[in-house]
Scaffold this active site. Structure first.
Site, PDB file in Angstrom:
ATOM      1  N   GLU A  15       0.814  -1.209   0.000  1.00 48.14           N
ATOM      2  CA  GLU A  15       0.000   0.000   0.000  1.00 48.14           C
ATOM      3  C   GLU A  15       0.852   1.265   0.000  1.00 48.14           C
ATOM      4  O   GLU A  15       0.429   2.317  -0.464  1.00 48.14           O
ATOM      5  CB  GLU A  15      -0.935  -0.011   1.211  1.00 48.14           C
ATOM      6  N   GLY A  79     -12.457  -3.797   1.786  1.00 48.56           N
ATOM      7  CA  GLY A  79     -13.508  -4.631   1.230  1.00 48.56           C
ATOM      8  C   GLY A  79     -14.733  -3.792   0.945  1.00 48.56           C
ATOM      9  O   GLY A  79     -15.071  -2.877   1.702  1.00 48.56           O
ATOM     10  N   MET A 195      -9.491  -2.216   8.517  1.00 48.62           N
ATOM     11  CA  MET A 195      -9.087  -2.575   9.873  1.00 48.62           C
ATOM     12  C   MET A 195      -8.296  -1.492  10.613  1.00 48.62           C
ATOM     13  O   MET A 195      -7.734  -1.777  11.675  1.00 48.62           O
ATOM     14  CB  MET A 195      -8.266  -3.875   9.826  1.00 48.62           C
ATOM     15  N   GLU A 196      -8.251  -0.250  10.067  1.00 46.69           N
ATOM     16  CA  GLU A 196      -7.402   0.757  10.699  1.00 46.69           C
ATOM     17  C   GLU A 196      -8.043   2.142  10.877  1.00 46.69           C
ATOM     18  O   GLU A 196      -7.804   2.821  11.880  1.00 46.69           O
ATOM     19  CB  GLU A 196      -6.097   0.955   9.891  1.00 46.69           C
ATOM     20  N   ASP A 221     -11.742  -6.224  -2.929  1.00 41.76           N
ATOM     21  CA  ASP A 221     -12.650  -7.372  -2.926  1.00 41.76           C
ATOM     22  C   ASP A 221     -14.010  -6.864  -2.492  1.00 41.76           C
ATOM     23  O   ASP A 221     -14.164  -5.701  -2.136  1.00 41.76           O
ATOM     24  CB  ASP A 221     -12.141  -8.472  -1.987  1.00 41.76           C
TER      25      ASP A 221
END
Length: 253
Positions: A15, A79, A195-196, A221
């Site tokens: 990333e 996602g 997740m962050e 995704d």
């Protein structure tokens, strides 16, 4: 804005790859690598935080305390939750919400603002919204930007990704469940999950309400069990799309 030192957070090396050459001075603090560099002609400190809310919170605290960053940007993949969006689309967060903090009941889960104490009258409404003037600057900065069509090797068709503004959810869970994807989208009207971001927003809010947090995510995704794309295979491509948007936004944060 541009006179503030910008902290740039990505969870994974893929990333960060398109954000800076990372050739500047490096510091290893708390096991996390930090680099001095530039993005879109703006001075910045880059950090590879690792995945998850605790890692992101540690990285954010160090950017604010050790490096005196006063503006933050996350860049990476996520996602997709909104069925109207497709793989390769980029979501710029107008709000970051932690979906996995709250009260677990017998047959339901009540999401509340992390750290809030409703019993003392504190507002439990979850989420950290982006300030209106900043959101307007971000939209203006992206005017006219057209992303290139997806490579045919991705397997998602020759579609041209779009850029959206919406809510991004955060939790310490990699969502690979169609039922959960539908629930999160219905409950929060959110476009993406990662997740962050929510943890970064929480720490920044504690530090000061004037510290902007901009979250840029490319959908790698669709966060459902039937997704036919491999996360690892598409990660580098998705990170490149996110970085193109990040370079346009960095000067106005």
């Amino acid at each position: 804005m541009a006179n503030r030192l910008l902290g740039v957070i990505s969870a994974l090396p893929e990333e960060l790859a398109h954000l800076s050459d990372l050739s500047g001075e490096q510091s290893l603090i708390g096991g996390l690598p930090f680099w001095r560099g530039r993005i879109a002609d703006r001075d910045a400190v880059f950090v590879e935080s690792g995945a998850g809310k605790v890692n992101a919170a540690i990285a954010t605290t160090l950017l604010l305390d050790r490096f005196d960053c006063r503006a933050l940007m996350l860049c990476g993949v996520a996602g997709g939750l909104d069925p109207a969006l497709g793989v390769g689309d980029v979501v710029v967060g107008i709000g970051n919400t932690q979906h996995d903090y709250g009260v677990l009941k017998e047959d339901s889960f009540l999401t509340i603002q992390p750290g809030s104490r409703p019993s003392l009258g504190e507002d439990p409404t979850p989420g950290y919204p982006l300030a209106g003037p900043l959101a307007a600057r971000l939209r203006e900065a992206l005017t006219g930007l057209v992303l290139e069509p997806l490579p045919e090797t991705v397997g998602a068709g020759r579609r041209t990704p779009a850029i959206h503004f919406g809510t991004i959810l955060t939790g310490d869970i990699f969502v690979n469940s169609e039922r959960t994807r539908q629930r999160l989208h219905a409950e929060f009207k959110a476009q993406a999950v990662e997740m962050e971001g929510g943890a970064v927003a929480q720490v920044a809010h504690r530090w000061g309400a004037d510290i902007p947090v901009v979250n840029v995510r490319c959908l790698s995704d669709l966060a459902g069990a039937e997704s036919h794309l491999d996360f690892r295979a598409f990660l580098a491509v998705a990170a490149r799309y996110a970085s193109q948007v990040a370079h346009r936004l960095a000067p106005v944060i």
